[in-house]
Design an enzyme around this catalytic site. Structure first.
Site, short mmCIF file in Angstrom:
data_model
loop_
_atom_site.label_atom_id
_atom_site.label_comp_id
_atom_site.label_asym_id
_atom_site.label_seq_id
_atom_site.Cartn_x
_atom_site.Cartn_y
_atom_site.Cartn_z
N GLY A 167 0.78 -1.26 0.01
CA GLY A 167 0.05 -0.03 0.02
C GLY A 167 0.79 1.41 0.10
O GLY A 167 2.00 1.26 -0.44
N LYS B 74 -1.50 -13.14 -4.44
CA LYS B 74 -1.75 -11.90 -4.06
C LYS B 74 -3.47 -12.06 -3.86
O LYS B 74 -3.97 -11.40 -2.90
CB LYS B 74 -1.41 -10.85 -5.25
CG LYS B 74 -1.86 -9.67 -4.67
CD LYS B 74 -1.53 -8.96 -3.53
CE LYS B 74 -1.53 -7.36 -3.22
NZ LYS B 74 -2.84 -6.94 -3.44
N HIS C 20 -3.81 -13.84 -0.40
CA HIS C 20 -3.28 -12.79 0.40
C HIS C 20 -4.52 -11.78 0.58
O HIS C 20 -4.55 -11.61 1.95
CB HIS C 20 -1.99 -12.14 -0.12
CG HIS C 20 -1.72 -10.65 0.70
ND1 HIS C 20 -2.35 -9.47 0.53
CD2 HIS C 20 -0.57 -10.50 1.41
CE1 HIS C 20 -1.95 -8.52 1.18
NE2 HIS C 20 -0.85 -9.29 1.84
N GLU D 30 -6.81 -10.98 4.12
CA GLU D 30 -6.54 -9.50 4.54
C GLU D 30 -8.10 -9.09 5.05
O GLU D 30 -8.61 -8.74 6.07
CB GLU D 30 -5.87 -8.73 3.58
CG GLU D 30 -5.93 -7.15 3.94
CD GLU D 30 -5.61 -6.44 2.76
OE1 GLU D 30 -6.41 -5.83 2.00
OE2 GLU D 30 -4.52 -6.56 2.60
#
Length: 290
Positions: A114, A164, A167, A171
């Protein structure tokens, strides 16, 4: 090493600076001329020496596809395209197959970090051939955090974006757990200092994490989150994770629930809860709010 970087927004712009700080040359292109180093993709390619490596950080979907197609017409055999956006993993193999006849390599890179990545480094999950990983490794080393963690060659083309995706699904679940715990604390008559409790968990606790740290920072500025609405979008990766769970018959109770919670956040007056209220009234004569 040289790198062409397409897309200089919140992620791409910070990546450009981190790579430059590591001593590499970055030629950046963006539709916004105020932040671009060159005026076009053609100029970007002309400024790079072969074998060229061009990394795209643009919105997933049609914009990414169009950018890759434009680059394919400009690059030469032996060059490499890396897509670091949040593309769906199923898009990667067809891209590699389109580029292969031109002799252009392709890799997918899941990028996490981020807006804090410039300072802390980025977690990178890449998919592609080993020779392409080796070619781009100086850039990966510049972007990842110092030390043994933060990078993986996850497998062939598609593996990086798949990693991802998972992931981001995790999250979703972690954020939902923190959110539900926060709501329970805020509702309890036993608790006087909800932000203080969150802060106390930042060290020595088994739930210590970067997400917890960020939640603490948010509460520092707005202890009751009064400036926010309880509305949460999703980028699509949570949906893709749940789709894969269905395809592979893998139970993802927490991730699926956290995704549906985001959908619920967008309903100011839930049709499902209206139906529940109507049913309770019908079978039990329970009161309803109109």
């Amino acid at each position: 090493m040289q790198l062409g970087l397409v897309g200089l927004g919140r992620m791409g712009g910070n990546m450009r600076e981190r790579i430059r700080e590591a001593g590499h040359e970055v030629v950046g292109y963006d539709r916004n001329p105020d932040i671009a180093d060159v005026a076009s993709l053609t100029e970007l390619v002309e400024k790079l020496e072969a074998p060229r490596v061009v990394w795209t950080m643009v919105p997933a979907g049609a914009i990414t596809e169009g950018t890759i197609d434009q680059l394919a017409d400009l690059l030469s055999p032996g060059d490499l395209i890396i897509d670091g956006g949040n593309s769906k993993f199923t898009d990667d193999k067809p891209r590699a197959e389109r580029l292969a006849p031109k002799g252009i390599g392709y890799m997918d890179a899941g990028v996490s970090g981020g807006v804090w990545g410039h300072k802390n480094g980025y977690a990178l999950m890449v998919g592609g051939e080993a020779k392409n990983v080796e070619l781009a490794m100086p850039i990966f080393e510049a972007l990842k955090p110092a030390g043994p963690y933060g990078f993986v060659h996850a497998g062939p083309v598609g593996a990086g974006h798949y990693a991802k995706m998972v992931h981001n699904g995790i999250e979703y679940g972690m954020m939902q757990a923190f959110a539900e715990g926060y709501e329970l604390l805020a509702a309890s008559e036993y608790v006087d200092d909800v932000p203080g409790i969150i802060k106390s968990w930042r060290e020595g606790s088994v739930v210590k994490s970067w997400l917890l740290d960020l939640f603490d920072l948010a509460l520092d500025g707005d202890p009751k989150l009064a400036q926010l609405k309880g509305y949460a979008e999703d980028t699509g990766e949570g949906r893709w994770t749940v789709d894969e769970a269905v395809r592979l018959a893998v139970p993802l109770h927490v991730i699926a629930s956290s995704l549906f919670a985001r959908f619920e956040s967008r309903q100011p007056d839930s049709p499902a809860m209206k139906a529940v209220a109507a049913l309770r009234q019908q079978f039990g004569g329970h009161a309803v709010v109109s």
